[in-house]
Design a protein around this motif. Structure first.
Motif, PDB file in Angstrom:
ATOM      1  N   SER A   1       0.645  -0.983  -0.047  1.00  0.00           N
ATOM      2  CA  SER A   1      -0.014   0.039   0.007  1.00  0.00           C
ATOM      3  C   SER A   1       0.857   1.273   0.191  1.00  0.00           C
TER       4      SER A   1
ATOM      5  N   SER B   1      -4.505  -9.153  -1.395  1.00  0.00           N
ATOM      6  CA  SER B   1      -5.614  -8.771  -0.452  1.00  0.00           C
ATOM      7  C   SER B   1      -6.661  -9.841  -0.418  1.00  0.00           C
TER       8      SER B   1
ATOM      9  N   PHE C   1      -8.869  -4.530   6.839  1.00  0.00           N
ATOM     10  CA  PHE C   1      -8.900  -3.489   5.692  1.00  0.00           C
ATOM     11  C   PHE C   1      -9.399  -2.134   5.671  1.00  0.00           C
TER      12      PHE C   1
ATOM     13  N   TRP D   1      -5.489   0.977   3.154  1.00  0.00           N
ATOM     14  CA  TRP D   1      -6.006  -0.066   1.842  1.00  0.00           C
ATOM     15  C   TRP D   1      -7.119   0.631   1.147  1.00  0.00           C
TER      16      TRP D   1
END
Length: 548
Positions: free
Chosen positions: A177, A235, A248, A253
């Motif tokens: 990320s 993910s 998340f 994210w």
């Protein structure tokens, strides 16, 4: 000379001249240099993996034991050791078991280079981070690291423990990320500042001219659609196994997914505006090089692409080679599939507008692939193309198919995502008739990058050139096959082509097993282990055979 250094010290000592080009160094397993500032020392794995380390397997190939001792492994996991023990009972061939024993744990043994928490202005103090190298190249590729962890998906369980596999996954997602938010067009990155590791120079930085200009955290900035898809894959892998939706909602994210959407939406555009003027390219790349596949044509923009196809451009392939036509079909398949799957996570977070945007884009890309990503082959019929550009009507035609076929590149490359690997993401079923046509084409001499010879037969690519088969392609062939004879033949070729090193190479000469590139390639090693576990579930009786 093998150099014995405190573990992770190899980052500063890695011989980049061979690590990035696949030329193995001279190695003498009888010599050692030992430092004295620590009580415990670990060999540099780039040298260790070239040794004939004991115990030797009892089969005809006499494969060495290539795992570091437990104290030198970068991440120890009981579940991995238990899996290896259980596979020892399942695999009767001693060489085949040794290859599994060496390969399956390779990423955890050697490539979890740093694991810790974010600090200072870089992130929240409770944010887990995991830096995963490819093996012999001390940088973290988005694609490679996601696939390296996918090898352990069958062992993943919900856990808040920092010593768990779940924590490794969370740390990799968080670090990816960070990388994507800072440089969404880039593919490989240096370790984070928190790791306090010596970063080697970007081996191509002095030869690259990139727009947007990448930050210092970037190791290489080749825009590859599959790199962004890899983040979504990682993910989804974590969420589908742990059902940990709350994770998340923390950290970055959601912002990362929105950045991916914005980046790829800009790359839906064609080369020309509606009035015919060239559009401003959202990304350009030029490198001073003698290889055509290391740079982009048209002053860094690449070959022209038609607007309105619904497909996202990709400047480079998963091999890090430049696309001939920038509508890269396997990358669009993968991106569409995982974007749609991750929309479910976003929906559970209450981000309905973003989830709707993800779903609509995923569906639009799929429509584009099915409309523009197919072509006709005179022998194999309707197949998927590897790359297209959206300009229609000049491919080989056949009566009854109609007009509007796209300019297409009929080939396949060993690197995943590939046409051969399309079912592995779930984009289509392996029994899909067009996939089966495509598969027969890919595994034939009509594919210009299908390599064949007495040693190993499979796909390669321009990355290392004609004559070099990638064992990865045979692993994918096994994972997409239900034919016992095909699987057995492929396993025998893989087993016999390690040059008695007991690890999966990047590529092997199809006529001479002593010619190969990269003995320490963690992704390929892990994929082999993943394939063997898949065979244990699908066809356990094949593991009881002799492959001598």
């Amino acid at each position: 000379m093998i150099m014995v250094v405190p573990w992770l010290g190899w980052l500063a000592l890695m011989p980049m001249s061979w690590a990035s080009h696949g030329v193995p160094p001279t190695f003498d397993p009888s010599a050692q240099t030992v430092f004295t500032d620590e009580q415990f020392y670990c060999p540099d794995y780039s040298g260790h993996s070239l040794g004939h380390n004991k115990p030797i397997s009892k089969g005809r190939y006499r494969l060495p034991y290539q795992r570091p001792i437990p104290g030198c492994r970068t991440f120890n996991l009981t579940e991995v050791e238990d899996t290896i023990l259980s596979m020892k009972e399942a695999i009767r061939d001693p060489d085949l078991f040794r290859l599994f024993e060496n390969c399956f744990p390779n990423t955890l043994d050697t490539a979890i280079t740093w694991k810790g928490k974010a600090k200072g202005t870089h992130g929240r103090k409770d944010e887990e981070l995991t830096f995963i190298t490819t093996g012999d190249i001390p940088a973290m590729w988005l694609r490679d690291s996601a696939n390296q962890l996918q090898s352990y998906i069958s062992l993943l369980q919900p856990s808040s423990s920092p010593s768990s596999l779940a924590s490794v996954f969370r740390g990799a997602i968080n670090l990816q990320s960070r990388y994507i938010l800072s440089a969404p067009h880039c593919n490989a990155f240096h370790p984070p500042p928190e790791a306090n590791l010596t970063s080697p120079p970007t081996f191509s930085s002095s030869r690259d001219y990139v727009s947007p200009i990448p930050p210092s955290s970037v190791f290489e900035c080749k825009y590859e659609l599959d790199s962004l898809a890899a983040f979504l894959q990682l993910s989804h892998d974590y969420h589908s196994t742990t059902h940990d939706t709350a994770f998340f909602a923390t950290h970055q994210w959601v912002s990362t997914v929105e950045t991916i959407l914005n980046t790829t939406t800009a790359l839906l555009a064609g080369t020309y505006a509606p009035d015919g003027t060239p559009s401003v390219a959202p990304y350009t790349f030029q490198r001073s090089t003698s290889s055509a596949y290391e740079t982009l044509s048209n002053t860094g923009v690449g070959s022209p692409v038609k607007a309105g196809t619904g497909m996202v451009r990709s400047a480079f392939r998963p091999s890090d080679d430049a696309c001939t036509y920038q509508l890269f079909v396997p990358g669009n398949m993968m991106f569409s599939q995982y974007l749609g799957l991750c929309a479910g996570i976003m929906r559970k977070l209450g981000r309905r507008q973003t989830a709707r945007r993800m779903t609509e884009m995923a569906e639009g890309i799929r429509e584009g692939v099915e409309k523009h990503g197919r072509t006709w082959h005179r022998r194999w019929g309707r197949i998927y193309a590897y790359e297209v550009d959206g300009f229609g009507g000049v491919s080989v035609m056949k009566k009854g198919l109609g007009k509007g076929l796209t300019v297409s590149l009929a080939q396949d490359d060993a690197n995943i995502p590939s046409l051969l690997s399309a079912p592995l993401s779930g984009y289509l079923d392996r029994n899909d008739p067009i996939y089966q046509n495509t598969r027969r084409f890919v595994l034939s001499q009509d594919n210009p990058y299908y390599m064949f010879g007495p040693v190993i037969n499979g796909t390669g690519g321009p990355h290392v050139g004609p004559g070099m088969t990638w064992p990865m392609s045979l692993i994918v062939r096994i994972m997409t096959s239900d034919d016992d004879a095909e699987i057995v033949s492929s396993l025998k070729q893989i087993l016999s082509s390690t040059n008695k090193l007991g690890l999966i190479h990047e590529s092997v000469n199809s006529h001479d097993a002593s010619i190969w590139t990269r003995q320490w390639f963690s992704w390929a090693n892990g994929l082999f282990g993943q394939m063997m576990l898949d065979l244990r579930e699908r066809k356990p009786y094949l593991l009881t055979l002799s492959y001598q």
